[in-house]
Design an enzyme around this catalytic site. Structure first.
Site, short mmCIF file in Angstrom:
data_model
loop_
_atom_site.label_atom_id
_atom_site.label_comp_id
_atom_site.label_asym_id
_atom_site.label_seq_id
_atom_site.Cartn_x
_atom_site.Cartn_y
_atom_site.Cartn_z
CD GLU A 32 -11.63 -2.91 13.10
OE1 GLU A 32 -10.52 -3.27 13.94
OE2 GLU A 32 -11.55 -3.00 12.02
CG ASN A 33 -10.58 -0.32 18.28
OD1 ASN A 33 -10.44 -1.58 18.66
ND2 ASN A 33 -10.05 0.08 17.14
NE ARG A 93 -6.19 1.63 -0.08
CZ ARG A 93 -6.51 2.73 0.65
NH1 ARG A 93 -5.43 2.94 1.35
NH2 ARG A 93 -7.67 3.27 0.77
CG ASP A 98 -6.77 9.71 17.97
OD1 ASP A 98 -6.02 9.08 17.37
OD2 ASP A 98 -7.59 9.02 18.86
CG PHE A 99 -12.96 9.51 16.74
CD1 PHE A 99 -12.92 9.65 15.68
CD2 PHE A 99 -14.58 9.70 16.91
CE1 PHE A 99 -13.41 10.02 14.55
CE2 PHE A 99 -15.43 10.16 15.88
CZ PHE A 99 -14.64 10.28 14.67
NE ARG A 100 -7.11 6.34 19.96
CZ ARG A 100 -6.03 5.57 19.11
NH1 ARG A 100 -5.77 4.50 19.52
NH2 ARG A 100 -5.61 6.08 18.09
CG LEU A 154 -17.93 4.32 11.19
CD1 LEU A 154 -18.70 4.51 12.49
CD2 LEU A 154 -18.71 5.40 10.17
N GLY A 155 -13.13 5.40 10.62
CA GLY A 155 -11.78 5.39 10.64
C GLY A 155 -11.34 7.10 10.83
CG HIS A 190 -13.45 3.17 3.02
ND1 HIS A 190 -14.03 4.45 3.40
CD2 HIS A 190 -11.97 3.68 3.11
CE1 HIS A 190 -13.02 5.18 4.06
NE2 HIS A 190 -11.79 4.75 4.02
CG ASN A 218 -1.98 1.13 1.27
OD1 ASN A 218 -1.89 2.07 0.52
ND2 ASN A 218 -2.80 1.10 2.28
NE ARG A 278 -10.51 12.39 4.27
CZ ARG A 278 -10.14 11.32 3.97
NH1 ARG A 278 -11.19 10.87 3.10
NH2 ARG A 278 -9.50 10.33 4.37
CD GLU A 304 -9.03 -1.27 4.02
OE1 GLU A 304 -8.56 -1.24 5.03
OE2 GLU A 304 -9.35 -0.69 3.35
CE LYS A 316 -0.41 2.49 6.42
NZ LYS A 316 -1.62 2.62 6.36
P1 ADP Z 1 -7.26 5.00 8.89
O1 ADP Z 1 -8.66 5.70 8.29
O2 ADP Z 1 -6.25 5.91 8.96
O3 ADP Z 1 -7.12 3.78 8.26
P2 ADP Z 1 -8.23 3.92 11.24
O4 ADP Z 1 -9.24 3.01 10.82
O5 ADP Z 1 -7.05 3.27 11.77
O6 ADP Z 1 -7.76 5.10 10.43
O7 ADP Z 1 -8.94 4.61 12.42
C1 ADP Z 1 -8.33 5.58 13.15
C2 ADP Z 1 -9.49 6.32 14.35
O8 ADP Z 1 -9.77 5.18 15.14
C3 ADP Z 1 -8.75 7.16 15.13
O9 ADP Z 1 -9.65 8.34 15.29
C4 ADP Z 1 -8.67 6.59 16.58
O10 ADP Z 1 -8.91 7.63 17.72
C5 ADP Z 1 -9.87 5.60 16.36
N1 ADP Z 1 -9.71 4.74 17.46
C6 ADP Z 1 -8.91 3.60 17.55
N2 ADP Z 1 -8.91 3.03 18.62
C7 ADP Z 1 -9.84 3.56 19.59
C8 ADP Z 1 -10.37 3.57 20.90
N3 ADP Z 1 -9.95 2.38 21.43
N4 ADP Z 1 -11.25 4.35 21.31
C9 ADP Z 1 -11.93 5.27 20.27
N5 ADP Z 1 -11.31 5.40 19.16
C10 ADP Z 1 -10.28 4.70 18.67
#
Ligand code: ADP
Length: 395
Positions: free
Chosen positions: A333-334, A90, A282-284, A208-209, A179, A7, A240, A382, A14
């Site tokens: 996922e998280n 990719r 970053d969502f965290r 959702l990432g 995606h 990728n 975005r 992927e 990667k």
């Molecule tokens: P990309 O689109 O770059 O591949 P990812 O699918 O890796 O992105 O998603 C990244 C996002 O996932 C980040 O905003 C990160 O905060 C969120 N994320 C990952 N782990 C957690 C978690 N445990 N709690 C909340 N958000 C998370």
């Protein structure tokens, strides 16, 4: 048979090396700062991570270093380059030319080149990655797997914008969607988890990432998706904007004395969660800030949840119903609290989340209450899809 999955980004690359017989990852890693100075992170199987600074003037240097690492005594996993049977790449944009993965030929390279104007940031580095492999690995078979291919089944009413028709026929302006590899993989896993043929299911997949898109998959075929001609449309993302009133662009050019290019740059890089919160993409970080009383972080999260929920409602309307909702990618996922925020107003659809099951992260699980509409968490993969497509095309 070993397959190398690549990728390639503008300054990064990667990789994962798969042993397809045992379905295992032999090694994986990341080259960064290509063309600047150069860094590599390489994990050979279960052995420790190897990190180093290496001179990487271009992508070919990264591929050369990769091969050296893969066959090296200390960090290697294979004896020689000949143990790599094929390479899968990719490729972000396949335009209308590719509805499936293909074996790379000169004609394929030209077709990928043709759609560079539609993905000026993504397709050029993907092409560079392919050419770098050819330069270093000679005539090893290579395969291109496109983010857009899965969405080529969308009907006209989903992919056409309500613009003068010649903008589509002459300028290729239409919804392509992205995606696709992820949406395809998790929809197939969803059918397997439910023990039902995919042909019988209406599925909404929520990838959702950092970048996010949702897709309506009816009978195994993508019928609509939230990303558009570019990955800027749809729900708001890390940086975005997602969908906005298109008139805002001209207005901002006047009101803030910006060029169209500057506004577009802001829409891509300084909007979304980062723009609204002023805290982070970053969502965290956003949850942490919101929990300690930051109002803008809270509203950013609310905007995201509502936009995803609105898209779920819209995509269900496109299919005339939904049998299963799937969450995948970093956030899907998280991010357990975000899944609750998205789902809490979907009770009218039959959605009810089991709070205990929803605590699970990064594993395949149905987080719905007994008897409710299935809501599945499925870690995306992927690279595995790219490896499988590559295998089936070179066999
Ligand atoms: P990309 O689109 O770059 O591949 P990812 O699918 O890796 O992105 O998603 C990244 C996002 O996932 C980040 O905003 C990160 O905060 C969120 N994320 C990952 N782990 C957690 C978690 N445990 N709690 C909340 N958000 C998370």
């Amino acid at each position: 048979m070993n397959i190398l999955v690549i990728n390639a980004g503008s300054s990064s690359l990667k990789y994962q090396l798969f042993d397809m017989d045992s379905q295992t990852v032999l090694a994986k890693g990341l080259f960064e700062r290509i063309g600047i100075d150069g860094k590599v992170k390489h994990t050979p199987g279960t052995r420790p991570l190897y990190e180093a600074s290496v001179a990487l003037p271009d992508h070919a240097a990264a591929i050369r270093t990769l091969i050296e690492l893969l066959v090296s005594k200390e960090h290697g996993v294979i004896a020689s380059m000949s143990e790599i049977s094929a390479v899968g790449h990719r490729v972000v944009h396949g335009g209308e030319a590719f509805a499936a993965s293909v074996r790379i030929t000169d004609a394929v390279l030209n077709a990928i080149e043709d759609v560079v104007p539609l993905a000026p940031l993504h397709n050029p580095p993907n092409l560079v990655g392919i050419r770098a492999c050819t330069a270093v690995m000679g005539d090893v078979p290579q395969v291109a797997v496109f983010d857009t291919a899965f969405h080529q089944t969308m009907p006209k009413e989903s992919y056409l914008y309500a613009l003068p028709y010649e903008y589509y026929t002459e300028n290729k302006v239409r919804r392509y969607g992205f995606h696709g590899t992820s949406h395809r993989y998790v929809s197939e896993r969803a059918a397997a988890m439910l023990g039902k043929p995919i042909e019988s299911l209406k599925i909404i997949t929520c990838h959702l990432g950092n970048g996010s898109s949702l897709t309506a998959i009816d009978g195994g075929r993508s019928v609509d998706t939230t990303m558009g001609m570019t990955p800027l449309e749809g729900v708001p993302m890390g940086t975005r904007s997602g969908l906005i009133d298109p008139a805002i662009i001209e207005y901002l050019c006047g009101a803030r004395n910006m060029t169209v290019k500057e506004v577009t740059d802001v829409l891509n890089k300084r909007s979304g969660m980062l723009g609204v919160s002023g805290v982070s993409s970053d969502f965290r970080d956003l949850h942490e800030a919101a929990d300690s009383g930051n109002e803008r972080a809270k509203v950013a999260l609310d905007i995201f949840a509502q936009s995803v929920r609105k898209s779920i409602g819209g995509l269900a309307a496109v299919m005339g119903g939904v049998d299963v909702i799937v969450f995948t990618a970093g956030v899907g996922e998280n991010n357990c609290p975000m899944r609750i925020m998205i789902c809490e107003k979907l009770a009218y659809m039959g959605v009810a989340i089991d709070a205990e099951k929803n605590k699970q992260r990064g594993v395949e699980i149905n987080i719905a209450k007994e008897g409710a509409l299935p809501v599945l968490v499925i870690p995306t993969n992927e690279e595995l899809v790219i490896a499988h497509d590559t295998l089936s095309l070179v066999k």
